[in-house]
Write a protein that holds these residues in place. Sequence first.
Motif, PDB file in Angstrom:
ATOM      1  N   LYS A  66      15.143  14.442   1.443  1.00 28.25           N
ATOM      2  CA  LYS A  66      16.451  15.002   1.064  1.00 28.25           C
ATOM      3  C   LYS A  66      17.375  13.897   0.544  1.00 28.25           C
ATOM      4  N   ILE A  67      17.467  12.783   1.282  1.00 28.60           N
ATOM      5  CA  ILE A  67      18.364  11.684   0.886  1.00 28.60           C
ATOM      6  C   ILE A  67      17.883  11.055  -0.428  1.00 28.60           C
ATOM      7  N   ILE A 119      19.153   5.591   6.839  1.00 29.09           N
ATOM      8  CA  ILE A 119      18.139   5.738   5.800  1.00 29.09           C
ATOM      9  C   ILE A 119      18.266   4.536   4.875  1.00 29.09           C
ATOM     10  N   ALA A 120      17.142   3.906   4.617  1.00 30.27           N
ATOM     11  CA  ALA A 120      17.173   2.713   3.777  1.00 30.27           C
ATOM     12  C   ALA A 120      15.828   2.529   3.092  1.00 30.27           C
ATOM     13  N   LYS A 121      15.857   1.723   2.066  1.00 31.93           N
ATOM     14  CA  LYS A 121      14.643   1.293   1.410  1.00 31.93           C
ATOM     15  C   LYS A 121      14.438  -0.164   1.801  1.00 31.93           C
ATOM     16  N   ILE A 122      13.267  -0.488   2.337  1.00 29.73           N
ATOM     17  CA  ILE A 122      12.975  -1.876   2.695  1.00 29.73           C
ATOM     18  C   ILE A 122      12.678  -2.636   1.404  1.00 29.73           C
ATOM     19  N   PRO A 147      24.269   9.287   4.348  1.00 30.51           N
ATOM     20  CA  PRO A 147      23.699  10.631   4.525  1.00 30.51           C
ATOM     21  C   PRO A 147      23.951  11.565   3.339  1.00 30.51           C
ATOM     22  N   ARG A 148      24.859  11.186   2.449  1.00 32.57           N
ATOM     23  CA  ARG A 148      25.132  11.995   1.260  1.00 32.57           C
ATOM     24  C   ARG A 148      24.430  11.454   0.015  1.00 32.57           C
ATOM     25  N   GLY A 149      23.519  10.482   0.211  1.00 30.17           N
ATOM     26  CA  GLY A 149      22.726   9.982  -0.907  1.00 30.17           C
ATOM     27  C   GLY A 149      23.406   8.935  -1.770  1.00 30.17           C
ATOM     28  N   LYS A 150      24.440   8.289  -1.254  1.00 29.37           N
ATOM     29  CA  LYS A 150      25.161   7.258  -2.013  1.00 29.37           C
ATOM     30  C   LYS A 150      24.685   5.868  -1.578  1.00 29.37           C
ATOM     31  N   SER A 151      24.654   4.959  -2.518  1.00 24.41           N
ATOM     32  CA  SER A 151      24.315   3.572  -2.222  1.00 24.41           C
ATOM     33  C   SER A 151      25.327   3.009  -1.226  1.00 24.41           C
ATOM     34  N   ASP A 152      24.834   2.314  -0.205  1.00 30.23           N
ATOM     35  CA  ASP A 152      25.729   1.729   0.796  1.00 30.23           C
ATOM     36  C   ASP A 152      25.389   0.271   1.055  1.00 30.23           C
ATOM     37  N   GLY A 153      25.106  -0.460   0.013  1.00 29.95           N
ATOM     38  CA  GLY A 153      24.955  -1.900   0.107  1.00 29.95           C
ATOM     39  C   GLY A 153      23.627  -2.359   0.671  1.00 29.95           C
ATOM     40  N   LEU A 154      23.575  -3.663   0.834  1.00 24.90           N
ATOM     41  CA  LEU A 154      22.390  -4.309   1.379  1.00 24.90           C
ATOM     42  C   LEU A 154      22.668  -4.670   2.834  1.00 24.90           C
ATOM     43  N   TYR A 155      21.652  -4.502   3.656  1.00 28.97           N
ATOM     44  CA  TYR A 155      21.766  -4.823   5.077  1.00 28.97           C
ATOM     45  C   TYR A 155      20.636  -5.744   5.466  1.00 28.97           C
ATOM     46  N   LEU A 156      20.974  -6.745   6.232  1.00 23.60           N
ATOM     47  CA  LEU A 156      19.996  -7.638   6.818  1.00 23.60           C
ATOM     48  C   LEU A 156      19.965  -7.324   8.302  1.00 23.60           C
ATOM     49  N   LEU A 157      18.798  -7.022   8.828  1.00 30.01           N
ATOM     50  CA  LEU A 157      18.669  -6.575  10.209  1.00 30.01           C
ATOM     51  C   LEU A 157      17.491  -7.274  10.855  1.00 30.01           C
ATOM     52  N   LYS A 158      17.708  -7.823  12.072  1.00 28.09           N
ATOM     53  CA  LYS A 158      16.634  -8.500  12.794  1.00 28.09           C
ATOM     54  C   LYS A 158      15.538  -7.517  13.173  1.00 28.09           C
ATOM     55  N   HIS A 159      14.305  -7.944  13.019  1.00 30.04           N
ATOM     56  CA  HIS A 159      13.164  -7.126  13.437  1.00 30.04           C
ATOM     57  C   HIS A 159      13.322  -6.687  14.879  1.00 30.04           C
ATOM     58  N   ASP A 160      13.770  -7.604  15.749  1.00 34.88           N
ATOM     59  CA  ASP A 160      13.885  -7.314  17.184  1.00 34.88           C
ATOM     60  C   ASP A 160      14.881  -6.205  17.492  1.00 34.88           C
ATOM     61  N   GLU A 170       0.810  -1.214   0.000  1.00 29.81           N
ATOM     62  CA  GLU A 170       0.000   0.000   0.000  1.00 29.81           C
ATOM     63  C   GLU A 170       0.846   1.269   0.000  1.00 29.81           C
ATOM     64  N   GLN A 171       2.112   1.154   0.283  1.00 31.94           N
ATOM     65  CA  GLN A 171       2.957   2.339   0.365  1.00 31.94           C
ATOM     66  C   GLN A 171       3.476   2.712  -1.011  1.00 31.94           C
ATOM     67  N   SER A 172       3.614   4.025  -1.226  1.00 31.89           N
ATOM     68  CA  SER A 172       4.128   4.466  -2.514  1.00 31.89           C
ATOM     69  C   SER A 172       5.607   4.113  -2.658  1.00 31.89           C
ATOM     70  N   ASP A 173       6.324   4.104  -1.546  1.00 29.43           N
ATOM     71  CA  ASP A 173       7.702   3.615  -1.537  1.00 29.43           C
ATOM     72  C   ASP A 173       8.004   3.077  -0.144  1.00 29.43           C
ATOM     73  N   ASN A 174       9.127   2.457   0.001  1.00 25.71           N
ATOM     74  CA  ASN A 174       9.478   1.813   1.262  1.00 25.71           C
ATOM     75  C   ASN A 174      10.695   2.457   1.911  1.00 25.71           C
ATOM     76  N   TRP A 175      10.923   3.736   1.671  1.00 27.60           N
ATOM     77  CA  TRP A 175      12.044   4.429   2.286  1.00 27.60           C
ATOM     78  C   TRP A 175      11.709   4.719   3.748  1.00 27.60           C
ATOM     79  N   VAL A 176      12.679   4.466   4.629  1.00 27.31           N
ATOM     80  CA  VAL A 176      12.459   4.669   6.061  1.00 27.31           C
ATOM     81  C   VAL A 176      13.694   5.247   6.732  1.00 27.31           C
ATOM     82  N   GLU A 177      13.442   5.941   7.836  1.00 27.09           N
ATOM     83  CA  GLU A 177      14.482   6.208   8.824  1.00 27.09           C
ATOM     84  C   GLU A 177      14.372   5.034   9.777  1.00 27.09           C
TER      85      GLU A 177
END
Length: 176
Positions: free
Chosen positions: A73-74, A28-31, A46-59, A8-15
């Motif tokens: 901005k980002i 800042i990441a896109k889920i 923070p400067r708007g550059k790609s910084d890889g993929l991250y896997l992070l536990k929900h918890d 339902e979201q227009s994009d998945n960008w999050v803080e």
Amino acid sequence: MNKKIQNEQSDNWVEIYTDDYDFESCSIAKILADDSYYYLLANVTPRGKSDGLYLLKHDDVVGLQRNTAYINKIKTLYRLKQENHLEYNGEKQNLLLGLLHCAKQKELIISVVMGDSDLYGLKGFVKDIDEEILTITNVNSFGDEDGESAVLLKDISAIACDDENGSDLKLLHSNK
């Protein structure tokens, strides 16, 4: 986050916040996806550059914010710099195994956080993945291979893949 909400979201960008005591500091990441345990994130500096993929536990996530001025901005910097992330072609039902197989196939350096630590202690190439154990060919800060490490998959709380640090190590490793 369930798929209905995601769609339902227009994009998945999050803080994304991971520190109970520091709500001034976020990533800042896109889920890209989430499963029962993990988020798969396309991280952006923070400067708007790609910084890889991250896997992070929900918890480990203590807060998510959407549609903020900072995210906008980002996103604008990311677009203006014509940045792109590595395409994730791994499994989406089990993101841990999917990301590990993707990293192995593409020969990318990963950094692994174990347990409750917040330090990316292990860095290197995925050598082998079985039902319970991940084996990594360690790469030191000079890009040299430095033995192997074996860890239980259930003890992994986060993985960085193809981020700025890993890309630098891979560049050093490939030019030996």
